[in-house]
Design an enzyme around this catalytic site. Structure first.
Site, mmCIF file in Angstrom:
data_model
loop_
_atom_site.group_PDB
_atom_site.id
_atom_site.type_symbol
_atom_site.label_atom_id
_atom_site.label_comp_id
_atom_site.label_asym_id
_atom_site.label_seq_id
_atom_site.Cartn_x
_atom_site.Cartn_y
_atom_site.Cartn_z
ATOM 1 N N TYR A 33 0.837 -1.203 0.000
ATOM 2 C CA TYR A 33 0.000 0.000 0.000
ATOM 3 C C TYR A 33 0.870 1.250 0.000
ATOM 4 O O TYR A 33 2.065 1.201 0.277
ATOM 5 C CB TYR A 33 -0.951 0.004 1.201
ATOM 6 N N ARG A 52 8.141 4.099 -4.995
ATOM 7 C CA ARG A 52 8.218 3.117 -3.901
ATOM 8 C C ARG A 52 7.256 1.954 -4.134
ATOM 9 O O ARG A 52 7.565 0.798 -3.867
ATOM 10 C CB ARG A 52 7.933 3.810 -2.562
ATOM 11 N N ARG A 100 -7.452 -20.450 -1.783
ATOM 12 C CA ARG A 100 -6.356 -20.275 -0.824
ATOM 13 C C ARG A 100 -5.269 -21.338 -0.984
ATOM 14 O O ARG A 100 -5.541 -22.534 -0.851
ATOM 15 C CB ARG A 100 -6.907 -20.300 0.597
ATOM 16 N N HIS A 102 -0.744 -21.090 -0.556
ATOM 17 C CA HIS A 102 0.305 -20.096 -0.311
ATOM 18 C C HIS A 102 1.057 -19.664 -1.569
ATOM 19 O O HIS A 102 1.294 -18.487 -1.776
ATOM 20 C CB HIS A 102 1.301 -20.610 0.730
ATOM 21 N N LYS A 148 6.417 -1.793 1.918
ATOM 22 C CA LYS A 148 5.234 -1.235 2.583
ATOM 23 C C LYS A 148 4.060 -2.208 2.433
ATOM 24 O O LYS A 148 3.105 -1.953 1.707
ATOM 25 C CB LYS A 148 4.918 0.140 1.979
ATOM 26 N N GLU A 180 12.575 2.893 13.758
ATOM 27 C CA GLU A 180 11.629 3.930 13.307
ATOM 28 C C GLU A 180 10.412 3.873 14.209
ATOM 29 O O GLU A 180 10.417 3.163 15.217
ATOM 30 C CB GLU A 180 11.258 3.695 11.835
ATOM 31 N N LEU A 205 11.237 1.615 6.740
ATOM 32 C CA LEU A 205 10.605 2.015 5.487
ATOM 33 C C LEU A 205 11.327 3.266 4.978
ATOM 34 O O LEU A 205 11.554 4.199 5.757
ATOM 35 C CB LEU A 205 9.125 2.355 5.740
HETATM 36 N N1 PDD Z 1 2.985 5.205 7.363
HETATM 37 N N2 PDD Z 1 7.715 4.015 8.712
HETATM 38 C C1 PDD Z 1 6.610 3.271 8.743
HETATM 39 C C2 PDD Z 1 6.654 1.943 9.412
HETATM 40 C C3 PDD Z 1 5.415 3.746 8.153
HETATM 41 O O1 PDD Z 1 4.298 2.988 8.168
HETATM 42 C C4 PDD Z 1 5.414 5.030 7.545
HETATM 43 C C5 PDD Z 1 4.194 5.582 6.866
HETATM 44 C C6 PDD Z 1 6.602 5.770 7.565
HETATM 45 C C7 PDD Z 1 6.695 7.125 6.921
HETATM 46 O O2 PDD Z 1 6.692 7.015 5.516
HETATM 47 P P1 PDD Z 1 6.144 8.185 4.608
HETATM 48 O O3 PDD Z 1 6.938 9.399 4.947
HETATM 49 O O4 PDD Z 1 6.386 7.712 3.242
HETATM 50 O O5 PDD Z 1 4.680 8.353 4.956
HETATM 51 C C8 PDD Z 1 7.732 5.234 8.131
HETATM 52 C C9 PDD Z 1 1.773 5.554 6.645
HETATM 53 C C10 PDD Z 1 1.518 6.999 6.576
HETATM 54 C C11 PDD Z 1 0.621 4.749 7.211
HETATM 55 O O6 PDD Z 1 0.788 3.548 7.366
HETATM 56 O O7 PDD Z 1 -0.433 5.293 7.473
#
Ligand code: PDD
Length: 288
Positions: A33, A52, A100, A102, A148, A180, A205
């Site tokens: 996503y 990304r 389903r 894997h 992501k 993070e 990320l």
């Molecule tokens: N989250 N690290 C993680 C684990 C994240 O889920 C996100 C973003 C970030 C920041 O990335 P960016 O600057 O590209 O938004 C860092 C989004 C906003 C979410 O899951 O809602």
């Protein structure tokens, strides 16, 4: 206007949108996503988000998603339908729906879902002045945090714990080092005023807001050090802050109940705050 959704070619209210129970996003979190901000009707950093997403799709061998121009067209139409000028566009691509099993099914098309809903970015301005709080928690995620994926359970549990503690964010710690936040990138300012943040690796990320912030800081001759820092360093740091699409920059003024620095946003965070919001405004024409 309630939130609107696009699902595999259909536009409509989010309440009546749906995917198959056999969708692999639902069954296996076999999906990726993106969350993209739009302000004043314009997407912030659209190209970076698409980059990304493409990188993630390639890493997971998900093929057949619409091309960049088609995605932008869908996104624009959905935002126009929502009638909101400020909000969040959510894009999800799953491997698709199939019985389903894997291993990858043959011959299925990916599922593409987009939603657009209102988001009040202006709420971040007083938060920038006041700062927010965070708690630290063990980073229990998998070994590919650079992707992501919608497999967000460790982040869900951590963020719930932060919420229960009255904190804005959970700061993840792996082998003593801060990686993070639950949904944000993390930074400390060291004793010499340098901006320190975990380097891009499989442990974090590669945030889009992170990329923007580091570019702005370097352009302003502020020193940036991309290295892991420990929880002990974070506790002793004069300033901590976070970035994400939904919070382009927020100072952290309390960590695990103890004040960070003097317990209020410090000079580096404040300066970066001005630079980041200036960039948001100049990219989108936002006047909030
Ligand atoms: N989250 N690290 C993680 C684990 C994240 O889920 C996100 C973003 C970030 C920041 O990335 P960016 O600057 O590209 O938004 C860092 C989004 C906003 C979410 O899951 O809602």
């Amino acid at each position: 206007m309630p939130a609107v959704a696009y699902v595999n070619g259909r536009y409509g209210p989010i309440a009546s949108a749906g995917v198959s129970v056999e969708d692999r996003g639902f069954q296996f979190a076999d999906s990726l996503y993106e969350v993209v901000a739009f302000l004043n009707g314009r997407f912030l950093d659209w190209d970076k988000h698409l980059w990304r997403l493409r990188r993630g799709l390639a890493a997971l061998f998900i093929e057949g998603a619409p091309g960049d121009a088609a995605l932008l067209q869908i996104a624009r139409r959905l935002v126009a339908m929502s009638r909101h000028t400020d909000g969040l566009l959510y894009i999800q691509v799953s491997r698709g729906a199939a019985k389903r099993d894997h291993g990858f099914p043959a011959g299925i098309a990916p599922t593409l879902v987009l939603t657009a809903r209102r988001f009040d970015f202006a709420q971040r301005l007083p938060q920038l002045e006041k700062g927010v709080s965070a708690i630290s928690l063990p980073d229990q995620r998998w070994a590919r945090c650079d992707l992501k994926t919608t497999g967000l359970l460790p982040a869900v549990l951590a963020k719930q714990e932060a919420k229960a503690a009255g904190a804005f964010e959970a700061l993840f710690v792996k082998e003593g080092e801060v990686t993070e936040g639950g949904s944000t990138n993390m930074y400390m300012v060291d004793g010499d005023g340098r901006i320190v943040t975990h380097p891009v690796s499989a442990r974090i990320l590669p945030g889009i807001a992170r990329d923007t912030l580091l570019d702005l800081a370097r352009a302003a001759q502020m020193e940036v050090v991309e290295r892991p820092f420990t929880l002990e360093e974070a506790r002793a740091a004069p300033e901590l802050f976070l970035t994400s699409t939904t919070a382009p920059i927020l100072p952290i003024v309390a960590l695990d109940g103890a004040p960070v620095g003097e317990g209020r946003p410090g000079p580096v965070s404040r300066r970066l705050g001005e630079m980041v919001w200036h960039e948001v405004r100049s990219q989108t024409g936002w006047r909030g």
